[in-house]
Design an enzyme around this catalytic site. Structure first.
Site, PDB file in Angstrom:
ATOM      1  N   GLY A 188     -34.749 -10.248  15.329  1.00  0.00           N
ATOM      2  CA  GLY A 188     -34.231  -9.582  16.536  1.00  0.00           C
ATOM      3  C   GLY A 188     -33.056 -10.346  17.108  1.00  0.00           C
ATOM      4  O   GLY A 188     -33.065 -11.580  17.124  1.00  0.00           O
ATOM      5  N   ARG A 230     -33.820  -7.194   9.405  1.00  0.00           N
ATOM      6  CA  ARG A 230     -35.046  -7.698   8.799  1.00  0.00           C
ATOM      7  C   ARG A 230     -34.995  -7.261   7.335  1.00  0.00           C
ATOM      8  O   ARG A 230     -34.550  -6.154   7.049  1.00  0.00           O
ATOM      9  CB  ARG A 230     -36.265  -7.157   9.532  1.00  0.00           C
ATOM     10  CG  ARG A 230     -36.300  -7.671  10.983  1.00  0.00           C
ATOM     11  CD  ARG A 230     -37.612  -7.418  11.680  1.00  0.00           C
ATOM     12  NE  ARG A 230     -37.691  -8.146  12.933  1.00  0.00           N
ATOM     13  CZ  ARG A 230     -37.328  -7.662  14.119  1.00  0.00           C
ATOM     14  NH1 ARG A 230     -36.863  -6.436  14.230  1.00  0.00           N
ATOM     15  NH2 ARG A 230     -37.430  -8.396  15.205  1.00  0.00           N
ATOM     16  N   ASP A 261     -39.214 -17.536  13.939  1.00  0.00           N
ATOM     17  CA  ASP A 261     -39.982 -18.290  12.937  1.00  0.00           C
ATOM     18  C   ASP A 261     -40.059 -17.573  11.589  1.00  0.00           C
ATOM     19  O   ASP A 261     -40.145 -18.227  10.552  1.00  0.00           O
ATOM     20  CB  ASP A 261     -41.368 -18.708  13.453  1.00  0.00           C
ATOM     21  CG  ASP A 261     -42.180 -17.540  13.966  1.00  0.00           C
ATOM     22  OD1 ASP A 261     -41.699 -16.393  13.873  1.00  0.00           O
ATOM     23  OD2 ASP A 261     -43.300 -17.767  14.453  1.00  0.00           O
ATOM     24  N   THR A 281     -34.482 -16.428  19.534  1.00  0.00           N
ATOM     25  CA  THR A 281     -35.378 -15.292  19.808  1.00  0.00           C
ATOM     26  C   THR A 281     -35.666 -15.238  21.295  1.00  0.00           C
ATOM     27  O   THR A 281     -35.853 -16.276  21.923  1.00  0.00           O
ATOM     28  CB  THR A 281     -36.715 -15.398  19.037  1.00  0.00           C
ATOM     29  OG1 THR A 281     -37.623 -14.407  19.555  1.00  0.00           O
ATOM     30  CG2 THR A 281     -37.381 -16.759  19.164  1.00  0.00           C
ATOM     31  N   ASP A 327     -38.336 -14.310  22.486  1.00  0.00           N
ATOM     32  CA  ASP A 327     -39.791 -14.377  22.684  1.00  0.00           C
ATOM     33  C   ASP A 327     -40.316 -15.770  23.055  1.00  0.00           C
ATOM     34  O   ASP A 327     -41.457 -15.882  23.504  1.00  0.00           O
ATOM     35  CB  ASP A 327     -40.525 -13.911  21.418  1.00  0.00           C
ATOM     36  CG  ASP A 327     -40.173 -12.487  21.028  1.00  0.00           C
ATOM     37  OD1 ASP A 327     -39.777 -11.712  21.908  1.00  0.00           O
ATOM     38  OD2 ASP A 327     -40.287 -12.155  19.830  1.00  0.00           O
ATOM     39  N   ASP A 384     -41.398 -17.931  21.145  1.00  0.00           N
ATOM     40  CA  ASP A 384     -42.671 -18.083  20.434  1.00  0.00           C
ATOM     41  C   ASP A 384     -42.588 -19.056  19.259  1.00  0.00           C
ATOM     42  O   ASP A 384     -43.335 -18.928  18.288  1.00  0.00           O
ATOM     43  CB  ASP A 384     -43.182 -16.705  19.969  1.00  0.00           C
ATOM     44  CG  ASP A 384     -42.209 -16.018  19.033  1.00  0.00           C
ATOM     45  OD1 ASP A 384     -41.063 -16.496  18.883  1.00  0.00           O
ATOM     46  OD2 ASP A 384     -42.576 -14.988  18.438  1.00  0.00           O
ATOM     47  N   ARG A 432     -43.267  -9.668  21.564  1.00  0.00           N
ATOM     48  CA  ARG A 432     -44.047  -9.502  20.338  1.00  0.00           C
ATOM     49  C   ARG A 432     -45.499  -9.893  20.616  1.00  0.00           C
ATOM     50  O   ARG A 432     -46.083  -9.382  21.563  1.00  0.00           O
ATOM     51  CB  ARG A 432     -43.439 -10.313  19.190  1.00  0.00           C
ATOM     52  CG  ARG A 432     -43.860  -9.824  17.846  1.00  0.00           C
ATOM     53  CD  ARG A 432     -42.787  -9.695  16.817  1.00  0.00           C
ATOM     54  NE  ARG A 432     -42.110 -10.943  16.495  1.00  0.00           N
ATOM     55  CZ  ARG A 432     -41.383 -11.120  15.408  1.00  0.00           C
ATOM     56  NH1 ARG A 432     -41.254 -10.139  14.541  1.00  0.00           N
ATOM     57  NH2 ARG A 432     -40.762 -12.235  15.180  1.00  0.00           N
TER      58      ARG A 432
HETATM   59  P1  ADP Z   1     -37.892 -13.526  13.435  1.00  0.00           P
HETATM   60  O1  ADP Z   1     -37.012 -14.406  12.641  1.00  0.00           O
HETATM   61  O2  ADP Z   1     -37.287 -13.091  14.723  1.00  0.00           O
HETATM   62  O3  ADP Z   1     -39.309 -14.091  13.580  1.00  0.00           O
HETATM   63  P2  ADP Z   1     -38.912 -11.676  11.404  1.00  0.00           P
HETATM   64  O4  ADP Z   1     -40.305 -12.216  11.448  1.00  0.00           O
HETATM   65  O5  ADP Z   1     -38.738 -10.190  11.365  1.00  0.00           O
HETATM   66  O6  ADP Z   1     -38.040 -12.140  12.652  1.00  0.00           O
HETATM   67  O7  ADP Z   1     -38.207 -12.354  10.158  1.00  0.00           O
HETATM   68  C1  ADP Z   1     -36.836 -12.091   9.883  1.00  0.00           C
HETATM   69  C2  ADP Z   1     -36.624 -12.064   8.402  1.00  0.00           C
HETATM   70  O8  ADP Z   1     -36.927 -13.345   7.844  1.00  0.00           O
HETATM   71  C3  ADP Z   1     -37.520 -11.114   7.615  1.00  0.00           C
HETATM   72  O9  ADP Z   1     -37.067  -9.779   7.658  1.00  0.00           O
HETATM   73  C4  ADP Z   1     -37.411 -11.671   6.215  1.00  0.00           C
HETATM   74  O10 ADP Z   1     -36.196 -11.309   5.600  1.00  0.00           O
HETATM   75  C5  ADP Z   1     -37.366 -13.181   6.495  1.00  0.00           C
HETATM   76  N1  ADP Z   1     -38.724 -13.719   6.349  1.00  0.00           N
HETATM   77  C6  ADP Z   1     -39.753 -13.630   7.221  1.00  0.00           C
HETATM   78  N2  ADP Z   1     -40.872 -14.211   6.727  1.00  0.00           N
HETATM   79  C7  ADP Z   1     -40.544 -14.649   5.479  1.00  0.00           C
HETATM   80  C8  ADP Z   1     -41.260 -15.315   4.426  1.00  0.00           C
HETATM   81  N3  ADP Z   1     -42.544 -15.673   4.557  1.00  0.00           N
HETATM   82  N4  ADP Z   1     -40.578 -15.588   3.296  1.00  0.00           N
HETATM   83  C9  ADP Z   1     -39.279 -15.257   3.145  1.00  0.00           C
HETATM   84  N5  ADP Z   1     -38.564 -14.628   4.088  1.00  0.00           N
HETATM   85  C10 ADP Z   1     -39.170 -14.332   5.239  1.00  0.00           C
HETATM   86  O1  F6P Z   2     -38.533 -10.699  18.487  1.00  0.00           O
HETATM   87  C1  F6P Z   2     -37.760 -10.071  19.465  1.00  0.00           C
HETATM   88  C2  F6P Z   2     -38.300  -8.715  19.782  1.00  0.00           C
HETATM   89  O2  F6P Z   2     -37.462  -8.121  20.766  1.00  0.00           O
HETATM   90  C3  F6P Z   2     -39.760  -8.685  20.227  1.00  0.00           C
HETATM   91  O3  F6P Z   2     -39.912  -9.035  21.588  1.00  0.00           O
HETATM   92  C4  F6P Z   2     -40.121  -7.258  19.913  1.00  0.00           C
HETATM   93  O4  F6P Z   2     -41.494  -7.151  19.644  1.00  0.00           O
HETATM   94  C5  F6P Z   2     -39.325  -6.967  18.682  1.00  0.00           C
HETATM   95  O5  F6P Z   2     -38.270  -7.898  18.628  1.00  0.00           O
HETATM   96  C6  F6P Z   2     -38.772  -5.560  18.631  1.00  0.00           C
HETATM   97  O6  F6P Z   2     -38.142  -5.387  17.407  1.00  0.00           O
HETATM   98  P1  F6P Z   2     -37.227  -4.127  17.047  1.00  0.00           P
HETATM   99  O7  F6P Z   2     -35.865  -4.385  17.606  1.00  0.00           O
HETATM  100  O8  F6P Z   2     -37.255  -4.090  15.587  1.00  0.00           O
HETATM  101  O9  F6P Z   2     -37.839  -2.921  17.707  1.00  0.00           O
END
Ligand code: ADP
Ligand code: F6P
Length: 325
Positions: free
Chosen positions: A15, A76, A107, A129, A131, A133, A175
């Site tokens: 995000g 993502r 993360d 982020t 969040d 978190d 989230r």
């Molecule tokens: P954020 O970074 O905000 O926590 P996501 O959890 O959606 O957001 O992760 C962002 C991107 O990071 C995912 O769409 C994916 O491409 C990559 N990613 C997440 N988890 C993994 C993983 N375990 N291994 C490899 N890539 C990952």
């Molecule tokens: O991680 C940031 C965040 O805005 C969260 O607070 C929320 O759950 C999520 O992303 C929403 O994601 P999307 O933009 O894919 O709807």
């Protein structure tokens, strides 16, 4: 790679968050200051797989520090979660001479950064982020702006809720974490906050009881903050109206919390973190996450950072209960 003539890639993932542009700017300008080449990787890990690369120099990041969103775009990417995807991404880095990548994201993005490192590409994570978190850091890029945006929106809802002598239940993002909800709840003087970390069904009965008690002693309107991680905000509004007899409206703030010009703190801390990420790569380090702890910037290994657990700030939770009597 000798540390003197590197090519550094930078991407934003997950995000978007206000302040990501300030971090990109700091990465580019710090790298240019060392004499390194910088490649912007567009659309997060998707761009790494699609070779969606742009050359960046100090001038290319002019006039972005005050802008929300991310000039590199974000996404993502499911394909990157596969070993084949990770190998392809590393191959693309090698093809374009990219020695190290700064990954600005949450993360999930750090897990991705760790996987890229496993494939031989140096990586540094910068926590971006709204969040808050990420366990290893007390600050993440965008949280300050997002909470300020949510707070201002909730202030507006308080005006109309007061005029109509209503109860207002407001859902904020985060989230599965309740940090935005808790901070807004304190900042907006709410009467009750529902947090994913501590939620139990009986909380709704407690909300009803509290609203009823406060009404009896003369309170004319009521603000309840609910976290996205719990959801069910419309259902809760209906149950509160039923249990109190007070007209109740619900509002889901949604993606407005992710937009807007970053606050001063988000610009300054994002700048410091982006610069530190490049310093680490320049020193030959890899698989690190930049963090802010106990009043200073620091860094951890990604694996240590991912093993840490974050809980809600229980002192703030107690503070809210103390102040919302
Ligand atoms: P954020 O970074 O905000 O926590 P996501 O959890 O959606 O957001 O992760 C962002 C991107 O990071 C995912 O769409 C994916 O491409 C990559 N990613 C997440 N988890 C993994 C993983 N375990 N291994 C490899 N890539 C990952
Ligand atoms: O991680 C940031 C965040 O805005 C969260 O607070 C929320 O759950 C999520 O992303 C929403 O994601 P999307 O933009 O894919 O709807």
């Amino acid at each position: 790679m000798d540390g003197k003539h590197m090519t550094i890639g930078v991407l934003t993932s997950g995000g978007d968050a206000p302040g990501m542009n300030a971090a990109i700017r700091a990465v580019v300008r710090t790298a240019c200051g060392y004499g390194h080449r910088v490649v912007g990787i567009r659309r997060g890990f998707v761009g790494l797989l699609d070779e969606d690369f742009i050359e960046m120099d100090a001038m290319s990041v002019s006039d972005i520090i005050s802008r929300g969103g991310t000039i590199l775009n974000t996404s993502r990417c499911e394909e990157f979660k596969t070993l084949e995807g990770q190998q392809k991404a590393a191959e693309n880095c090698r093809k374009h001479g990219i020695d190290g990548v700064v990954v600005i994201g949450g993360d999930g993005s750090f897990r991705g950064a760790e996987k890229l490192c496993d494939q031989g590409i140096r990586t540094i994570g910068v926590p971006g982020t709204i969040d808050l978190d990420i366990a290893c850091t007390e600050y993440t890029i965008g949280f300050d702006t997002a909470t300020s945006t949510a707070m201002e929106a909730a202030d507006k809802l308080r005006d109309t809720s007061g005029s109509h002598e209503r109860c207002s239940i407001i859902e904020v993002m985060g989230r599965t974490a309740g940090h935005i909800a808790l901070w807004c709840s304190i900042a907006n003087g709410s009467e009750y906050v529902l947090l994913p970390e501590t939620f139990e069904e009986a909380d709704i009965d407690r909300v009803i009881e509290k609203v009823n008690t406060k009404r009896k002693i003369g309170k004319k309107h009521h603000i309840i903050v609910n976290a996205e991680g719990i959801g069910r905000t419309q259902e809760f509004a209906e149950r509160i109206e039923e249990g109190t007899g007070i007209e109740t409206r619900f509002t889901i703030l949604g993606h407005i919390q992710r937009g807007g010009s970053p606050t001063c703190r988000d610009r300054v801390y994002a700048s410091a973190m982006g610069a530190r990420a490049v310093d680490l790569l320049h020193q030959g380090q890899t698989s690190r996450v930049v963090a802010y702890c106990h009043g200073e910037f620091t860094d951890y290994s990604i694996s240590a950072a991912m093993d840490m657990q974050k809980t809600i700030d229980h002192d703030f939770d107690k503070l809210l209960h103390k102040l919302s009597r």
